[in-house]
Design an enzyme around this catalytic site. Structure first.
Site, PDB file in Angstrom:
ATOM      1  N   ARG A 129       0.808  -1.221   0.000  1.00 25.75           N
ATOM      2  CA  ARG A 129       0.000   0.000   0.000  1.00 25.75           C
ATOM      3  C   ARG A 129       0.837   1.265   0.000  1.00 25.75           C
ATOM      4  O   ARG A 129       0.376   2.324  -0.380  1.00 25.75           O
ATOM      5  CB  ARG A 129      -0.897   0.028   1.235  1.00 25.75           C
ATOM      6  N   ASN A 140       5.389  24.491  13.001  1.00 25.54           N
ATOM      7  CA  ASN A 140       5.265  25.456  11.909  1.00 25.54           C
ATOM      8  C   ASN A 140       5.393  24.758  10.570  1.00 25.54           C
ATOM      9  O   ASN A 140       6.085  23.745  10.448  1.00 25.54           O
ATOM     10  CB  ASN A 140       6.359  26.522  12.044  1.00 25.54           C
ATOM     11  N   ARG A 169      15.357  30.813   2.730  1.00 25.59           N
ATOM     12  CA  ARG A 169      14.757  31.358   3.954  1.00 25.59           C
ATOM     13  C   ARG A 169      15.817  31.251   5.046  1.00 25.59           C
ATOM     14  O   ARG A 169      16.331  30.187   5.312  1.00 25.59           O
ATOM     15  CB  ARG A 169      13.500  30.582   4.337  1.00 25.59           C
ATOM     16  N   LYS A 228      13.267  41.301   4.084  1.00 26.25           N
ATOM     17  CA  LYS A 228      13.719  41.242   5.473  1.00 26.25           C
ATOM     18  C   LYS A 228      15.023  40.449   5.590  1.00 26.25           C
ATOM     19  O   LYS A 228      15.963  40.881   6.261  1.00 26.25           O
ATOM     20  CB  LYS A 228      12.624  40.600   6.333  1.00 26.25           C
ATOM     21  N   ASP A 229      15.102  39.295   4.931  1.00 29.33           N
ATOM     22  CA  ASP A 229      16.313  38.466   5.000  1.00 29.33           C
ATOM     23  C   ASP A 229      17.492  39.107   4.272  1.00 29.33           C
ATOM     24  O   ASP A 229      18.644  38.896   4.645  1.00 29.33           O
ATOM     25  CB  ASP A 229      16.054  37.063   4.449  1.00 29.33           C
ATOM     26  N   HIS A 279      19.488  29.119  11.511  1.00 26.30           N
ATOM     27  CA  HIS A 279      18.974  28.077  10.631  1.00 26.30           C
ATOM     28  C   HIS A 279      18.365  28.692   9.379  1.00 26.30           C
ATOM     29  O   HIS A 279      17.710  29.726   9.434  1.00 26.30           O
ATOM     30  CB  HIS A 279      17.901  27.268  11.374  1.00 26.30           C
ATOM     31  N   HIS A 312      17.950  32.233  10.360  1.00 28.39           N
ATOM     32  CA  HIS A 312      17.214  32.788  11.492  1.00 28.39           C
ATOM     33  C   HIS A 312      17.546  32.086  12.802  1.00 28.39           C
ATOM     34  O   HIS A 312      17.875  30.905  12.823  1.00 28.39           O
ATOM     35  CB  HIS A 312      15.708  32.642  11.257  1.00 28.39           C
ATOM     36  N   GLU A 332      14.182  38.108  18.016  1.00 23.35           N
ATOM     37  CA  GLU A 332      14.461  37.588  16.680  1.00 23.35           C
ATOM     38  C   GLU A 332      15.848  38.030  16.219  1.00 23.35           C
ATOM     39  O   GLU A 332      16.240  39.178  16.401  1.00 23.35           O
ATOM     40  CB  GLU A 332      13.388  38.119  15.726  1.00 23.35           C
ATOM     41  N   GLN A 336       5.320  24.826  19.533  1.00 23.44           N
ATOM     42  CA  GLN A 336       4.749  25.233  18.253  1.00 23.44           C
ATOM     43  C   GLN A 336       5.181  24.231  17.190  1.00 23.44           C
ATOM     44  O   GLN A 336       6.260  23.662  17.273  1.00 23.44           O
ATOM     45  CB  GLN A 336       5.282  26.606  17.813  1.00 23.44           C
ATOM     46  N   LYS A 367      14.962  23.116  17.374  1.00 24.11           N
ATOM     47  CA  LYS A 367      14.094  22.853  16.222  1.00 24.11           C
ATOM     48  C   LYS A 367      14.220  21.392  15.802  1.00 24.11           C
ATOM     49  O   LYS A 367      15.306  20.818  15.845  1.00 24.11           O
ATOM     50  CB  LYS A 367      14.484  23.738  15.033  1.00 24.11           C
TER      51      LYS A 367
END
Length: 186
Positions: free
Chosen positions: A26, A51, A62, A170-171, A122, A65, A146, A49, A75
């Site tokens: 399957r 995400n 990305r 922003k980055d 990261h 951060h 941040e 959290q 994380k």
């Protein structure tokens, strides 16, 4: 049956996790998280959290951060669709590998996950269109804590797999690592 193979990464505080699916006609079943296995390796956290990041186009970067203490995050990262080059940079000023980076290929098919301890910036670059990254964190997001490092910091010289990435405004404004105050990183 072991549902996860956990090995320390090259940088202390990083763990490579390989999920071991149970296959049949399957498809497959795999356990994404097992508290007992993670506890046996000293890696269980109270995840606060979960995400989901979706990137439409290949070549999207990305990051890089992180959150400053006392909101520094652990994380747990995996790719549910597509493929990424996941990159992490040691920003722990008391670490012998401060300013060092490493990376790992995470795809929807390689059953690889990353556990990243607090004190690492990261980021990732998508290697496919319509890429979805899911990650758990053990601290709530705090805008006042941040932080980030410029993705193409010349001192880090990260070999990203794209020359002209799709990246947020922003980055693009993040600072190189040597411009971050060491007092705040402590």
């Amino acid at each position: 049956m072991s549902f996860m193979i956990i090995k320390p990464g090259r940088l202390q505080g990083i763990y490579d996790i390989t999920l071991t699916p149970n296959n049949d006609h399957r498809g497959y079943f795999t356990r994404m998280y097992d508290q007992n296995i993670m506890m046996a390796h000293g890696l269980h956290r109270n995840w606060l959290q979960e995400n989901r990041s979706f990137s439409r186009q290949k070549g999207t970067i990305r990051g890089l951060h992180f959150q400053f203490k006392p909101h520094a995050e652990t994380k747990l990262i995996w790719v549910s669709k597509g493929a990424i080059l996941d990159v992490f940079v040691d920003v722990r000023t008391d670490s012998p590998t401060f300013g060092s980076y490493d990376s790992k290929l995470l795809t929807e098919d390689n059953f690889a996950m990353l556990y990243i301890s607090p004190g690492f910036a990261h980021g990732f670059c998508t290697l496919s269109d319509n890429c979805e990254v899911v990650y758990k964190v053990d601290h709530m997001y705090s805008p006042d804590h941040e932080g980030g490092i410029l993705w193409n910091d010349p001192a880090l010289n990260i070999p990203w797999p794209v020359q002209e990435p799709i990246i947020s405004a922003k980055d693009q404004k993040l600072l190189p690592l040597d411009k971050l105050t060491k007092e705040r990183l402590r």
